[in-house]
Design an enzyme around this catalytic site. Structure first.
Site, PDB file in Angstrom:
ATOM      1  N   GLU A 113       0.811  -1.233   0.000  1.00  0.00           N
ATOM      2  CA  GLU A 113       0.000   0.000   0.000  1.00  0.00           C
ATOM      3  C   GLU A 113       0.832   1.264   0.000  1.00  0.00           C
ATOM      4  O   GLU A 113       0.690   2.130   0.865  1.00  0.00           O
ATOM      5  CB  GLU A 113      -0.944  -0.021   1.195  1.00  0.00           C
ATOM      6  CG  GLU A 113      -1.953  -1.156   1.099  1.00  0.00           C
ATOM      7  CD  GLU A 113      -2.964  -1.156   2.219  1.00  0.00           C
ATOM      8  OE1 GLU A 113      -4.153  -1.367   1.948  1.00  0.00           O
ATOM      9  OE2 GLU A 113      -2.548  -0.942   3.367  1.00  0.00           O
TER      10      GLU A 113
HETATM   11  N1  IFG Z   1      -4.515  -3.903   4.312  1.00  0.00           N
HETATM   12  C1  IFG Z   1      -3.261  -3.447   4.911  1.00  0.00           C
HETATM   13  C2  IFG Z   1      -3.099  -3.700   6.402  1.00  0.00           C
HETATM   14  C3  IFG Z   1      -4.407  -3.592   7.170  1.00  0.00           C
HETATM   15  C4  IFG Z   1      -5.447  -4.469   6.494  1.00  0.00           C
HETATM   16  C5  IFG Z   1      -6.718  -4.540   7.324  1.00  0.00           C
HETATM   17  C6  IFG Z   1      -2.205  -5.480   4.038  1.00  0.00           C
HETATM   18  C7  IFG Z   1      -0.969  -6.139   3.496  1.00  0.00           C
HETATM   19  C8  IFG Z   1      -5.718  -3.930   5.105  1.00  0.00           C
HETATM   20  N2  IFG Z   1      -2.142  -4.137   4.222  1.00  0.00           N
HETATM   21  O1  IFG Z   1      -3.179  -6.154   4.313  1.00  0.00           O
HETATM   22  O2  IFG Z   1      -2.170  -2.764   6.940  1.00  0.00           O
HETATM   23  O3  IFG Z   1      -4.822  -2.256   7.253  1.00  0.00           O
HETATM   24  O4  IFG Z   1      -7.565  -5.567   6.881  1.00  0.00           O
END
Ligand code: IFG
Length: 504
Positions: free
Chosen positions: A315
């Protein structure tokens, strides 16, 4: 040829069919409430009476495992076994055919014989034995022969201690629970926008500032080197490898709030205690950032005896593709210079990866291009499809805590999938294993962790351990129903999923 001969032949055929059935799914193996489902199970006609004090014998290399068995028997029966030279319960390391983590277990009137090639295999056999022990004194362990090997080598859980901090005791508790279901990796998400959780020599403000916050404005916290070593030792005593994650170059506001020089404009960021993602990134390419990443990677590697170091990579919305790839490749160089293998979330597939780097698949709302790019570069995958194994997903609309961006995930969803076919272009040979992450944006206590993990974590543990062809949700659900009694004895908080025919 009398009638009895024919009857015996018919009986023999039936037993043969039953054994064949258990090898291909259903039948004998499902009659015993073991989770994960072992590779092979045979019910034996007579069991081992526990009417006199149990004596356990084990070779010196298995002394620690024997200690775990002593505690398991005491927990189940209320009677402490003794250790001795010629016990009726015998652990041995004379089964090379069991491989790195397999074991063979026989329970019959002569006693209990557990053999493996390694202490790890014996420990997983003890976890099976724990599920066979009668509760209360003076009964028997029913007769059984189990021959068991795991499908995947990486069978993991991830705990996010950055969004909300969890003390050493809570992490140990989670290690107890995941290892009871034969998971052998605990991935600790040690840093994010809302918190930095591991003290790093030479960068004290990472924890003095970055460790003092968490989502919702609580006091946060952090592990010093001794705390982290204590977690690692506790995990390794249960054959669980700690995989530390320092999430880079995104998810870094806690670091950016700790050191001005990590920000391109030279200004420290404000601490962040909200729940947004994707807004932060290190000032990649600057000498200060390179020194920071180099020091952090070296420090975490020094504290971690295991072979893996996770650098996150997820992200990142504020860097160009080139900046991101250059950063990942530099981080990979630094990790490999310590002798570790780099692990990263699937976005790292956009960078040039070393063949021994590991990519963690998670994002089921996007096309899996990055994952396929990682596989094309020869990398192995850890499968964590959010719509299947993200334990922070709500069970249903009524679940008090959790998120739902990947959909609702009930225990059937966590069970009914195949890591070798879930992503196009990814087959069994590309998959190192499975891992079930638990992100803690909405999770503040170990009871919350347990509520989200049970019953879905045992389901994922079976996906990671058991043969695909032998697995069916209905038979799993019937086996798991009796585990509520175990969880009650272990004081586990869990979700009474309507999909499980609970025994009590
Ligand atoms: N995605 C983000 C996490 C977390 C997650 C919550 C990943 C690799 C959503 N990154 O999953 O930091 O916020 O479900």
């Amino acid at each position: 040829m009398g009638e009895s001969w024919l009857a015996r032949m018919a009986a023999g055929v039936l037993v043969g069919v039953a054994l064949a059935a258990c090898a291909v799914g259903g039948g004998v193996a499902d009659e015993v409430n073991l989770v994960p489902l072992p590779s092979e199970v045979e019910i034996l006609p007579a069991g081992f009476a526990l009417d006199e004090p149990m004596v356990i014998s084990a070779p010196p290399e298995a002394a620690a495992v024997a200690g775990h068995l002593v505690r398991a028997v005491l927990d189940a029966t209320g009677r402490r076994p003794e250790l001795g030279a010629a016990g009726a319960v015998r652990l041995s390391l004379d089964a090379p055919q069991a491989g790195a983590e397999g074991y063979d277990l026989v329970v019959d009137p002569d006693g209990v014989r557990l053999s493996a090639a390694t202490p790890a295999g014996l420990f997983w056999g003890v976890q099976t034995l724990r599920q066979l022990l009668p509760t209360g004194p003076g009964r028997q362990i029913d007769g059984i022969r189990v021959s068991d090997r795991p499908r995947f080598a990486w069978r993991g859980a991830m705990l996010d201690v950055a969004r909300h901090f969890f003390a050493v005791a809570d992490v140990k508790r989670y290690i107890d629970l995941i290892s009871a279901y034969k998971l052998n990796v605990l991935h600790l998400h040690l840093s994010d926008d809302q918190g930095w959780r591991l003290a790093i020599d030479g960068w004290p403000d990472l924890t003095a500032v970055g460790g003092s916050t968490e989502i919702g404005g609580g006091p946060g916290g952090f592990y010093d080197a001794d705390d982290y070593r204590e977690i690692v030792a506790y995990a390794r005593d249960r054959f669980v490898e700690i995989v530390p994650e320092i999430d880079l170059p995104g998810h870094t506001n806690a670091a950016l709030a700790s050191y001005a020089e990590l920000n391109c404009d030279g200004r420290r960021r404000e601490p962040y205690t909200g729940m947004k993602v994707g807004f932060s990134a290190l000032c990649v390419g600057s000498p200060a950032t390179d020194r920071f990443v180099s020091d952090v990677v070296a420090a975490v590697a020094r504290l971690t005896p295991g072979p893996y170091l996770h650098i996150g990579g997820d992200e990142v919305q504020t860097l160009s593709a080139q900046e991101y790839a250059a950063f990942v490749e530099r981080a990979q160089e630094l990790v490999r210079a310590t002798g570790k293998r780099m692990v990263g979330w699937q976005e790292i597939g956009k960078a040039k990866l070393a063949a021994d780097s590991i990519t963690q698949f998670w994002q089921t709302n996007d096309p899996p291009d990055e994952v396929q790019q990682a596989v094309r570069q020869g990398g192995k995958l850890v499968m964590s499809p959010a719509s299947r194994v993200y334990l922070d997903m709500k069970y249903d609309a009524d679940t008090r805590i959790g998120l739902d961006w990947a959909g609702f995930v009930e225990v059937r969803d966590a069970y009914e999938w195949d890591p070798a076919t879930v992503v196009q272009g990814v087959g069994e040979q590309d998959v190192l294993g499975v891992e079930t992450p638990l992100w803690t944006e909405t999770v503040e206590t170990i009871a919350d962790v347990e509520y989200l993990a049970f019953p879905r974590l045992p389901a994922v543990a079976e996906v990671a351990w058991s043969p695909q062809r032998a697995r069916s949700f209905d038979r799993f659900a019937a086996r798991l129903a009796s585990h509520a009694a175990l969880w009650k004895r272990w004081d586990v908080t869990y979700h009474r999923s309507p999909q499980i025919p609970w025994a009590d």
